[in-house]
Design an enzyme around this catalytic site. Structure first.
Site, short mmCIF file in Angstrom:
data_model
loop_
_atom_site.label_atom_id
_atom_site.label_comp_id
_atom_site.label_asym_id
_atom_site.label_seq_id
_atom_site.Cartn_x
_atom_site.Cartn_y
_atom_site.Cartn_z
N CYS A 89 -13.23 1.44 20.83
CA CYS A 89 -14.03 0.35 20.26
C CYS A 89 -13.88 -0.92 21.09
CB CYS A 89 -13.60 0.09 18.83
SG CYS A 89 -14.48 -1.28 18.04
N CYS A 98 -8.62 -1.84 12.78
CA CYS A 98 -7.83 -0.74 13.36
C CYS A 98 -6.63 -1.33 14.09
CB CYS A 98 -8.66 0.07 14.35
SG CYS A 98 -10.05 0.96 13.62
N TYR A 325 -4.85 5.69 -14.38
CA TYR A 325 -5.62 5.03 -13.32
C TYR A 325 -6.73 5.98 -12.85
CZ TYR A 325 -1.14 2.45 -13.05
OH TYR A 325 0.02 1.75 -13.32
N GLU A 346 -8.20 4.36 -18.00
CA GLU A 346 -8.64 3.44 -16.95
C GLU A 346 -8.91 2.08 -17.57
OE1 GLU A 346 -9.67 1.36 -13.91
OE2 GLU A 346 -9.04 3.44 -13.54
N CYS A 416 -0.93 4.86 -1.93
CA CYS A 416 -1.47 4.34 -0.67
C CYS A 416 -0.51 3.35 -0.01
CB CYS A 416 -2.83 3.68 -0.90
SG CYS A 416 -2.81 2.28 -2.03
#
Length: 469
Positions: A89, A98, A325, A346, A416
Site C-alpha cells: 500500500c 495497518c 453480548y 444484548e 479481540c
C-alpha cells in the site's frame, strides 16, 4: 568494596544512558501488541520501535525515555530480516490502519500466537500458556488483503476544507486516503469517491459528518454507507443523489448521535436511500444489520470463528446455552440451528432488533433479552453451556459473576484483546473455571489485532450436591 561496586555500576549506567543519545544498532527480536517491534538496549531495557521486523538489524534513535523502557525510531536498516517484505500500500507507514505490511504473513501469524501466549503467562498467570495456545488460524485467500467488509473514514476539518481519511500512525492526524487494499477489489477506491462526494456536498455548508462508515458484503452485492452526524439540518435529497452517483450503494443512512461520538449514544437512524439495512451471509445464514450494529469485519474469518466456537462448546443437541453480548446473532443463529435452547442477552437496542429479525428470517428460535448482560443473566438459573463475545474491554464484573451463578460445564470466550482476555482468565479461575485451550484467529491481517476463541471448563460439582455422578 560494596560502595565502590555500587558507584561503578552507577557510572556504567550513566555512560550507557549517554550512549542512548546517539544512534546505535540493535537487533529486532519480536513484535508487540500495538504494532511496534521490540528489541533490547545495552542497559537491558526493552525498546519499542515502529516499523521493525523480527530478525532486522537496525540503527535506532531514542525518541522517548520512559525509565523502565524506551521508544525509538529506525534511522537505517543495517541488515533486513528474511521476513521483511515490501508493503503493497502506498499509504503504509503514514496511515495507521495497518502496522505490519512490511512483515511476511507467516511471521505475522507466529507473532500473534506469541503475543497471546505472552499475555496469558504475564497477566493471566497461566503457567502452561505455550501449550494452551494453538497455532494462528487463517481464512480467505491467504495474501492478507481484500478481506475487510467495513471501514470507517474520519473527517479532517483542520485545513478548512472537509476531507476524509484514516488516522495516522501514532497520532490523531487524518491521512487522506485514495484507496484501501483491505477492501474487496471492486471497491478499493471507494475512500477517494466518498471524500470527493462529501467535499462537494459541503460546498454549500458544513454537513456535520464526523465519520463515514462503509460496509461491503462478501457474499452479497450489498454496499452501505452510513454518515454519522449530530442532530440538525441535513441535505438528505442532495446527499442521496451525489453519493448514489459516486458509489453503487444499496443503502445510505444517517446515524444521529448525541454528545461524544466515542460513546455511540444513538438518537436515531435515518434512511436516506435504499434498503436501510446491510445484508450479508455468514456460514449459510442470512444476516440483516442496521448501521449502528456491530458485525465481524472479516466475513470469511468470522465463518471460521463460528466453527471454532461450536467445536469448543461441543453441544450434545439437548444443551441449554447462555449467549452473552449476542449482538446481531453471529453465534446465536448457529447455536439455535444445532437444536439447542438458546438465551441471548444484548444491551444494544438496534442490535436486539437485528437479532430478532435475523432469527425470524432464518426460521430459528431463541429467547432474546435486551438488557445488561450481568444483571439479566443471573435470573435465568443453570445453563449447560455459555458463549461470551464481549467488547475490547472484556467481561464486565457482573458478567463474571453471572457465569459463576449459571454454572456452565463449558464456556467459549471470543476475545479481540489478549490483555483483557488474560485478565479475565485470572478472574474466571477464581470462580472455578479452567482454561483448556486458546485458538488465535487472524481476523485482521496486516495489523496487530488478534481475535481468539478461548475454551473454559466449569467447576465440577461433587455427587450429591446437585450434579450427576
Amino acid at each position: 568494596m560494596g560502595l565502590l561496586l555500587f558507584a561503578l555500576r552507577g557510572l556504567l549506567l550513566f555512560a550507557l544512558r549517554g550512549l542512548l543519545l546517539l544512534p546505535f544498532a540493535i537487533n529486532i527480536r519480536s513484535l508487540a501488541f500495538g504494532g511496534d517491534s521490540v528489541g533490547i538496549l545495552p542497559d537491558g531495557r526493552v525498546v519499542f520501535v515502529p516499523g521493525g521486523c523480527p530478525g532486522d538489524s537496525v540503527l535506532i534513535d531514542v525518541t522517548k525515555d520512559c525509565k523502565r523502557f524506551v521508544r525509538a525510531a529506525i534511522v537505517d536498516i543495517i541488515d533486513p530480516s528474511p521476513d521483511r517484505v515490501m508493503p503493497a500500500c502506498p499509504h503504509f507507514a503514514a496511515c495507521g490502519g495497518c502496522q505490519w505490511q512490511h512483515v511476511s504473513r507467516q511471521a505475522q501469524l507466529s507473532a500473534k500466537r506469541s503475543i497471546v501466549a505472552d499475555a496469558l503467562q504475564r497477566i493471566g498467570k497461566v503457567s502452561n500458556a505455550s501449550e494452551v495456545v494453538g497455532e494462528t488460524v487463517t481464512a480467505g485467500n491467504g495474501n492478507g488483503f481484500g478481506y475487510r467488509n467495513k471501514i470507517e473514514l474520519v473527517a479532517d476539518t483542520g485545513s478548512g476544507a472537509t476531507a476524509f481519511g484514516f488516522c495516522s500512525a501514532g497520532s490523531e492526524e487524518v491521512v487522506p486516503i485514495q484507496s484501501c487494499l483491505l477492501l474487496p477489489k471492486r471497491l478499493q477506491k471507494a475512500p477517494k469517491a466518498i471524500s470527493g462526494a462529501l467535499r462537494y456536498l459541503s460546498g454549500s455548508g458544513d454537513l456535520g459528518v464526523c465519520r463515514a462508515s462503509l460496509r461491503v458484503a462478501h457474499h452479497t452485492k450489498d454496499v452501505e454507507l452510513a454518515l454519522w452526524t449530530p442532530p440538525g439540518p441535513f441535505p438528505r435529497a442532495a446527499a442521496s443523489r451525489v453519493l448514489g452517483q459516486a458509489l453503487p450503494l444499496s443503502s445510505l443512512t444517517r446515524v444521529l448521535f448525541r454528545g461524544d461520538l466515542a460513546l455511540r449514544d444513538i438518537a436515531k437512524t435515518e434512511v436516506l436511500a435504499g434498503k436501510g439495512l446491510w445484508r450479508e451471509r455468514l456460514g449459510g445464514y442470512s444476516f440483516a444489520v442496521s448501521s449502528p450494529s456491530f458485525f465481524q469485519t472479516n466475513t470469511l474469518a468470522a465463518e471460521r470463528l463460528t466453527q471454532l466456537v461450536l467445536e469448543a462448546l461441543s453441544p450434545d443437541g439437548t444443551d441449554t446455552v447462555l449467549d452473552l453480548y449476542a449482538g446481531a446473532g453471529t453465534f446465536t443463529l448457529p447455536l439455535a440451528e444445532a437444536g439447542l435452547s438458546v438465551t441471548a442477552v444484548e444491551s444494544s437496542g438496534p442490535a436486539v432488533k437485528d437479532l430478532v429479525r435475523n432469527l425470524e428470517s432464518n426460521r430459528l428460535s431463541a429467547e432474546v433479552v435486551c438488557g445488561d448482560v450481568g444483571r439479566e443473566a443471573v435470573r435465568f438459573g443453570h445453563f449447560n453451556l455459555a458463549m461470551v463475545d464481549p467488547p475490547r474491554s472484556g467481561l464486565a464484573e457482573e458478567a463474571v459473576g453471572a457465569l459463576s451463578s449459571v454454572r456452565p460445564r463449558t464456556v467459549a470466550y471470543v476475545s479481540c484483546d489478549p490483555a483483557t482476555l488474560a485478565r479475565d482468565v485470572k478472574r474466571l479461575a477464581k470462580e472455578g473455571f479452567t482454561l483448556t485451550g486458546v485458538i488465535p484467529v487472524d481476523l485482521f491481517p496486516q495489523t496487530f489485532h488478534i481475535e481468539c476463541v478461548a475454551r473454559f471448563e466449569g467447576k465440577r460439582e461433587a455427587p450429591g450436591k446437585g450434579a450427576s455422578a
